[in-house]
Design a protein around this motif. Structure first.
Motif, mmCIF file in Angstrom:
data_model
loop_
_atom_site.group_PDB
_atom_site.id
_atom_site.type_symbol
_atom_site.label_atom_id
_atom_site.label_comp_id
_atom_site.label_asym_id
_atom_site.label_seq_id
_atom_site.Cartn_x
_atom_site.Cartn_y
_atom_site.Cartn_z
ATOM 1 N N ARG A 1 6.999 -13.178 33.720
ATOM 2 C CA ARG A 1 8.181 -13.569 34.025
ATOM 3 C C ARG A 1 9.396 -13.760 33.414
ATOM 4 O O ARG A 1 9.857 -14.484 33.372
ATOM 5 C CB ARG A 1 7.294 -14.294 32.882
ATOM 6 C CG ARG A 1 5.869 -14.336 32.968
ATOM 7 C CD ARG A 1 5.788 -16.363 33.970
ATOM 8 N NE ARG A 1 6.150 -17.590 33.149
ATOM 9 C CZ ARG A 1 6.450 -18.871 33.196
ATOM 10 N NH1 ARG A 1 6.392 -19.036 35.423
ATOM 11 N NH2 ARG A 1 7.169 -19.371 33.045
ATOM 12 N N GLY B 1 3.976 -11.654 39.730
ATOM 13 C CA GLY B 1 4.596 -13.230 39.389
ATOM 14 C C GLY B 1 3.727 -12.755 37.576
ATOM 15 O O GLY B 1 3.695 -13.992 36.703
ATOM 16 N N HIS C 1 8.503 -6.476 40.123
ATOM 17 C CA HIS C 1 8.606 -7.714 41.102
ATOM 18 C C HIS C 1 9.054 -6.187 42.130
ATOM 19 O O HIS C 1 9.896 -5.651 41.404
ATOM 20 C CB HIS C 1 9.655 -8.994 41.755
ATOM 21 C CG HIS C 1 10.110 -9.084 43.389
ATOM 22 N ND1 HIS C 1 9.480 -9.485 43.509
ATOM 23 C CD2 HIS C 1 11.264 -9.234 43.280
ATOM 24 C CE1 HIS C 1 9.996 -9.695 44.755
ATOM 25 N NE2 HIS C 1 10.900 -9.082 45.069
ATOM 26 N N CYS D 1 11.873 -12.642 35.068
ATOM 27 C CA CYS D 1 12.511 -13.748 36.615
ATOM 28 C C CYS D 1 12.598 -15.350 36.265
ATOM 29 O O CYS D 1 12.907 -15.827 37.468
ATOM 30 C CB CYS D 1 12.081 -13.514 37.931
ATOM 31 S SG CYS D 1 10.157 -13.846 38.232
ATOM 32 N N ILE D 2 12.228 -15.772 35.250
ATOM 33 C CA ILE D 2 12.245 -17.290 35.131
ATOM 34 C C ILE D 2 13.557 -18.059 35.280
ATOM 35 O O ILE D 2 14.374 -17.198 35.076
ATOM 36 C CB ILE D 2 11.485 -17.744 33.948
ATOM 37 C CG1 ILE D 2 12.587 -17.136 33.002
ATOM 38 C CG2 ILE D 2 9.866 -17.900 33.541
ATOM 39 C CD1 ILE D 2 12.015 -17.860 31.640
ATOM 40 N N ARG E 1 13.903 -15.195 28.065
ATOM 41 C CA ARG E 1 13.828 -14.064 29.209
ATOM 42 C C ARG E 1 13.847 -13.198 27.557
ATOM 43 O O ARG E 1 13.379 -11.651 27.759
ATOM 44 C CB ARG E 1 15.010 -13.289 29.905
ATOM 45 C CG ARG E 1 14.878 -14.072 31.466
ATOM 46 C CD ARG E 1 15.579 -13.603 32.847
ATOM 47 N NE ARG E 1 15.944 -14.679 33.677
ATOM 48 C CZ ARG E 1 16.600 -14.968 33.932
ATOM 49 N NH1 ARG E 1 18.118 -15.083 33.808
ATOM 50 N NH2 ARG E 1 16.072 -15.406 35.432
ATOM 51 N N SER F 1 8.923 -19.357 38.313
ATOM 52 C CA SER F 1 9.038 -17.874 38.425
ATOM 53 C C SER F 1 10.133 -17.591 39.628
ATOM 54 O O SER F 1 8.781 -17.615 40.294
ATOM 55 C CB SER F 1 7.752 -16.725 38.410
ATOM 56 O OG SER F 1 7.052 -16.875 37.068
ATOM 57 N N CYS G 1 9.879 -14.659 41.889
ATOM 58 C CA CYS G 1 9.690 -14.054 42.748
ATOM 59 C C CYS G 1 8.175 -14.890 43.402
ATOM 60 O O CYS G 1 7.939 -14.380 44.478
ATOM 61 C CB CYS G 1 9.065 -12.946 41.676
ATOM 62 S SG CYS G 1 8.074 -12.791 40.977
ATOM 63 N N THR G 2 7.525 -15.656 42.610
ATOM 64 C CA THR G 2 6.629 -16.432 43.481
ATOM 65 C C THR G 2 7.294 -17.772 44.148
ATOM 66 O O THR G 2 6.269 -18.842 45.100
ATOM 67 C CB THR G 2 5.483 -16.949 42.599
ATOM 68 O OG1 THR G 2 5.656 -17.514 41.225
ATOM 69 C CG2 THR G 2 4.675 -15.267 42.225
ATOM 70 N N HIS H 1 14.071 -9.175 36.890
ATOM 71 C CA HIS H 1 12.591 -8.577 37.054
ATOM 72 C C HIS H 1 12.260 -7.822 36.913
ATOM 73 O O HIS H 1 12.978 -6.864 37.117
ATOM 74 C CB HIS H 1 12.800 -9.016 38.596
ATOM 75 C CG HIS H 1 12.718 -8.082 39.087
ATOM 76 N ND1 HIS H 1 14.641 -8.547 39.928
ATOM 77 C CD2 HIS H 1 13.251 -6.970 40.536
ATOM 78 C CE1 HIS H 1 14.932 -7.528 40.504
ATOM 79 N NE2 HIS H 1 14.288 -6.771 40.747
#
Ligand code: FES
Length: 246
Positions: free
Chosen positions: A49, A46, A38, A51-52, A84, A61, A63-64, A35
């Motif tokens: 991206r 968010g 975040h 952290c997809i 990523r 994502s 984080c969301t 991430h």
């Protein structure tokens, strides 16, 4: 007695509490999901991206995305890692990230996540945008070439420092970080080196003056262990592994 709720992340059961996102629960369990925008201290944003993850076949994502019982989360499929890497490559070509000469090299989350993800080249053509450096503040410099628009400084200044020193201006590819002061310069703003906003930049965009290249190569934050182990500790925070006081 409260029933323990879990989801599966790469085949491992992860416990979560009501209100957790996938990222919250994973980080608490010691599972690393790459991430950049975040930071557990701030409301999820968010935007990067990076952290997809794949959840039940779709990409979200971490984080969301709220954690939910029974989710099957894939954080390491070939498709996710490739996606990523693409995002990181785009971040590298969209700014001017000259890692070998950057004071944050070895303690930069963008660089560390790129290494973690196995990025070997920028792949895309560099934009080489014309951006400035703001050295007007006595204690802190801003190099806009390195900004990845994560808005952590914006959130920190607004929500913790209650100053609103930073904001984003423009749209799409023209979006840029801007300083809210009469002259547009940091030195003319209410920013102080003790502000939270001075200590959240994941890259080398907001840097303390007088401390560059403090750590020799081999002894920098992510030289010794990857970001998946060290975590996203802000370099230059007193007492952390990146400032040589450990
Ligand atoms: Fe989740 Fe940036 S860390 S979108």
């Amino acid at each position: 007695m409260n029933e323990v709720k879990t989801f599966r992340l790469d085949g491992v059961d992860i416990e979560f509490s009501e209100g957790d996102t996938i990222m919250d629960a994973a980080l608490r369990a010691g599972a690393y999901i790459p991430h950049l925008c975040h930071n557990p201290e701030f409301t999820p944003h968010g935007s990067c991206r990076v952290c997809i993850v794949e959840v039940n076949g779709g990409q979200v994502s971490a984080c969301t995305q709220p954690a939910a019982a029974g989710l099957e989360v894939d954080n390491a499929s070939d498709a996710i890692v490739e996606e990523r890497r693409n995002l990181l490559q785009m971040l590298f070509v969209e700014g001017n990230h000259m890692c070998p000469g950057c004071e944050k090299s070895g303690a930069c989350q963008l660089q560390a996540v790129a290494y973690y993800t196995g990025m070997l080249s920028p792949h895309y053509t560099h934009f080489f945008p014309q951006r400035s450096v703001d050295a007007s503040h006595p204690d802190t410099a801003i190099d806009f070439n390195r900004c990845i628009l994560c808005e952590l400084c914006v959130r920190a200044s607004r929500d913790v420092d209650h100053k609103n020193v930073f904001s984003l201006r423009g749209r799409g590819i023209d979006t840029q970080l801007t300083i809210n002061s009469p002259s547009g310069k940091l030195g003319d703003s209410t920013f102080a080196a003790t502000d939270k906003a001075a200590h959240v930049c994941p890259v080398g965009a907001i840097l303390p003056k007088h401390r560059g290249y403090e750590q020799p190569i081999g002894n920098r934050l992510y030289d010794r262990q990857p970001i998946s182990v060290v975590g996203d500790v802000a370099a230059y925070e007193p007492g952390n592994k990146g400032d040589g006081h450990d």
